[in-house]
Enzyme design. Sequence first.
Site, PDB file in Angstrom:
ATOM      1  CB  ILE A  77      60.378  11.493 -41.584  1.00 51.09           C
ATOM      2  CG1 ILE A  77      59.799  12.682 -42.341  1.00 51.09           C
ATOM      3  CG2 ILE A  77      59.380  10.948 -40.560  1.00 51.09           C
ATOM      4  CD1 ILE A  77      58.527  12.358 -43.117  1.00 51.09           C
ATOM      5  CB  SER A  92      56.288   1.800 -38.702  1.00 51.84           C
ATOM      6  OG  SER A  92      55.272   1.350 -37.831  1.00 51.84           O
ATOM      7  N   GLY A 105      62.052   7.066 -38.275  1.00 49.67           N
ATOM      8  CA  GLY A 105      60.981   6.074 -38.089  1.00 49.67           C
ATOM      9  C   GLY A 105      59.904   6.226 -39.138  1.00 49.67           C
ATOM     10  CB  ALA A 106      60.069   7.630 -42.504  1.00 49.81           C
ATOM     11  CE1 TYR A 143      56.819   5.798 -25.733  1.00 47.63           C
ATOM     12  CE2 TYR A 143      55.052   6.622 -24.335  1.00 47.63           C
ATOM     13  CZ  TYR A 143      55.648   6.527 -25.586  1.00 47.63           C
ATOM     14  OH  TYR A 143      55.085   7.169 -26.663  1.00 47.63           O
TER      15      TYR A 143
HETATM   16  N1  NAP Z   1      50.670   5.882 -31.343  1.00 43.30           N
HETATM   17  C1  NAP Z   1      50.389   6.632 -30.299  1.00 43.30           C
HETATM   18  O1  NAP Z   1      49.301   6.520 -29.723  1.00 43.30           O
HETATM   19  C2  NAP Z   1      51.383   7.643 -29.812  1.00 43.30           C
HETATM   20  C3  NAP Z   1      51.011   8.494 -28.758  1.00 43.30           C
HETATM   21  C4  NAP Z   1      51.935   9.431 -28.298  1.00 43.30           C
HETATM   22  C5  NAP Z   1      53.187   9.507 -28.887  1.00 43.30           C
HETATM   23  N2  NAP Z   1      53.543   8.670 -29.891  1.00 43.30           N
HETATM   24  C6  NAP Z   1      54.887   8.774 -30.474  1.00 43.30           C
HETATM   25  O2  NAP Z   1      54.808   8.752 -31.870  1.00 43.30           O
HETATM   26  C7  NAP Z   1      56.051   8.338 -32.419  1.00 43.30           C
HETATM   27  C8  NAP Z   1      55.808   7.342 -33.541  1.00 43.30           C
HETATM   28  O3  NAP Z   1      55.253   6.167 -33.029  1.00 43.30           O
HETATM   29  P1  NAP Z   1      54.140   5.301 -33.779  1.00 43.30           P
HETATM   30  O4  NAP Z   1      52.936   5.350 -32.942  1.00 43.30           O
HETATM   31  O5  NAP Z   1      54.072   5.675 -35.197  1.00 43.30           O
HETATM   32  O6  NAP Z   1      54.761   3.815 -33.601  1.00 43.30           O
HETATM   33  P2  NAP Z   1      55.339   2.754 -34.621  1.00 43.30           P
HETATM   34  O7  NAP Z   1      54.337   2.441 -35.683  1.00 43.30           O
HETATM   35  O8  NAP Z   1      55.826   1.631 -33.781  1.00 43.30           O
HETATM   36  O9  NAP Z   1      56.567   3.488 -35.291  1.00 43.30           O
HETATM   37  C9  NAP Z   1      57.752   3.704 -34.564  1.00 43.30           C
HETATM   38  C10 NAP Z   1      58.888   3.928 -35.537  1.00 43.30           C
HETATM   39  O10 NAP Z   1      60.096   4.141 -34.785  1.00 43.30           O
HETATM   40  C11 NAP Z   1      61.090   3.318 -35.360  1.00 43.30           C
HETATM   41  N3  NAP Z   1      62.170   2.950 -34.450  1.00 43.30           N
HETATM   42  C12 NAP Z   1      62.113   2.228 -33.316  1.00 43.30           C
HETATM   43  N4  NAP Z   1      63.344   2.029 -32.835  1.00 43.30           N
HETATM   44  C13 NAP Z   1      64.204   2.633 -33.683  1.00 43.30           C
HETATM   45  C14 NAP Z   1      65.612   2.741 -33.761  1.00 43.30           C
HETATM   46  N5  NAP Z   1      66.422   2.170 -32.860  1.00 43.30           N
HETATM   47  N6  NAP Z   1      66.146   3.438 -34.770  1.00 43.30           N
HETATM   48  C15 NAP Z   1      65.369   4.006 -35.723  1.00 43.30           C
HETATM   49  N7  NAP Z   1      64.030   3.917 -35.717  1.00 43.30           N
HETATM   50  C16 NAP Z   1      63.467   3.226 -34.708  1.00 43.30           C
HETATM   51  C17 NAP Z   1      60.356   2.077 -35.821  1.00 43.30           C
HETATM   52  O11 NAP Z   1      61.147   1.330 -36.727  1.00 43.30           O
HETATM   53  P3  NAP Z   1      60.921  -0.267 -36.921  1.00 43.30           P
HETATM   54  O12 NAP Z   1      59.578  -0.397 -37.575  1.00 43.30           O
HETATM   55  O13 NAP Z   1      62.053  -0.707 -37.762  1.00 43.30           O
HETATM   56  O14 NAP Z   1      60.954  -0.858 -35.557  1.00 43.30           O
HETATM   57  C18 NAP Z   1      59.145   2.721 -36.450  1.00 43.30           C
HETATM   58  O15 NAP Z   1      59.446   3.174 -37.730  1.00 43.30           O
HETATM   59  C19 NAP Z   1      56.856   7.796 -31.243  1.00 43.30           C
HETATM   60  O16 NAP Z   1      57.807   8.763 -30.873  1.00 43.30           O
HETATM   61  C20 NAP Z   1      55.823   7.646 -30.144  1.00 43.30           C
HETATM   62  O17 NAP Z   1      56.400   7.788 -28.869  1.00 43.30           O
HETATM   63  C21 NAP Z   1      52.649   7.743 -30.379  1.00 43.30           C
END
Ligand code: NAP
Length: 317
Positions: free
Chosen positions: A42, A47, A44-45, A198
């Site tokens: 996984i 957060s 980005g695991a 994005y």
């Molecule tokens: N939340 C929503 O409403 C939503 C809706 C549609 C799609 N998504 C998608 O869901 C996925 C997960 O997002 P989330 O909502 O869980 O957000 P999140 O809590 O911000 O988690 C994002 C994760 O990606 C990691 N990441 C960012 N840059 C990275 C890099 N350069 N290398 C490795 N890991 C990196 C972060 O690591 P750090 O913590 O170290 O920065 C974090 O673990 C994303 O692809 C997002 O586009 C989310």
Amino acid sequence: MGYIATGSALAFFTAVILRRLFLKSKRQCPSSKVMSGKTVIITGANSGLGKAAAMELAKRRARLILACRTLASAKDTVKEIQKATGNSEIIPKELDLASLKSINKFSKDVLTEEGKIDVLLNNAGVFQCPYSKTEDGFEMQMGVNHLGHFALTLLLLERIKNTSGSRIVVVSSSLSKRGSINFDDFNCEKDYNKIKAYNDSKLANLMFVKQLTEHLRDSCVDIVALNPGMVVTNLGRHVMSSVIKAVLSPLVVLLGLRNASEGCQTLVYCAVADELRGKSGIYIGTDFQPCDYPPNAMDNEAAFKLWELSKMLTKVA
Ligand SMILES: NC(=O)c1ccc[n+]([C@@H]2O[C@H](COP(=O)([O-])OP(=O)(O)OC[C@H]3O[C@@H](n4cnc5c(N)ncnc54)[C@H](OP(=O)(O)O)[C@@H]3O)[C@@H](O)[C@H]2O)c1
Ligand SMILES: *[C@@H]1O[C@H](CO)[C@@H](O)[C@H](O)[C@H]1NC(C)=O
Ligand SMILES: *[C@@H]1O[C@H](CO)[C@@H](O)[C@H](O)[C@H]1NC(C)=O
Ligand SMILES: *[C@@H]1O[C@H](CO)[C@@H](O)[C@H](O)[C@H]1NC(C)=O
């Protein structure tokens, strides 16, 4: 007066709680598949959705590799999940998707250490950050969300293909529908709109799934795209202050928005469900049902062009 106010408040909160209970039951992953003996990576695991999915898959007894931007954060997450689930097969690993060097090192280590890869869950993402570039000079959102995962997937592909019944899961978003790949200024050097960047990166995720499905037509690897819906995570870190988030998050969750443990159910479903076997290229929505690709993702010419460009830029395959 006081009675009316108290009565209304009580009625309101009862309605909110009943709604939450109703939503909770509708939001559970419909597959109860146990994952013993399966290896799941996984990204980005540490957060949000990735961490919640890791927790859920740990409960289902998968062997997990938590691929995170910082190793310390991966280790903290491993401890937390181990404590909560008793699963001892959770491995922290450093993977910075904004660095081809890091991606290459991660992949090399995994190929050495892991005999098989049952599921690759491409989840990590960065959302509407100020303009910046990855180590290799790619615009950050396209660089991490698409190119980083493109390179990672192709570098691990040999092992994924060699694991029977394996699966690649890609987390996209409904915001992909207004995206368009800007081939003339791919790294947004002339013009950067963080919202568009994005949108475009999430469109790139869908185009990648379509192309990869063609690429793997004769293999037994299944590729699944998904839209998790709106979920309260740390994704908004670049657009919302942490104070506002701390106040708003519990409120919007109470009113019905998904929290991470609810939101991750779509990821978990796509990673485990037996009924998705053989349905490569399928796109799953928040109700666990297949949904249509937006028309812009059906542009095969652009998708092919993006594939070739991604190969050239990441120097894989
Ligand atoms: N939340 C929503 O409403 C939503 C809706 C549609 C799609 N998504 C998608 O869901 C996925 C997960 O997002 P989330 O909502 O869980 O957000 P999140 O809590 O911000 O988690 C994002 C994760 O990606 C990691 N990441 C960012 N840059 C990275 C890099 N350069 N290398 C490795 N890991 C990196 C972060 O690591 P750090 O913590 O170290 O920065 C974090 O673990 C994303 O692809 C997002 O586009 C989310
Ligand atoms: C998310 O909401 C559900 C209710 O649907 C609750 O049971 C769960 O504890 C919440 N999870 C988190 C991490 O807040
Ligand atoms: C994986 O590779 C091994 C040896 O290289 C081979 O015997 C096996 O059949 C392969 N498995 C699959 C599912 O391709
Ligand atoms: C990004 O996508 C959203 C949702 O599809 C759309 O409303 C918005 O206009 C798009 N923004 C840009 C700048 O492309």
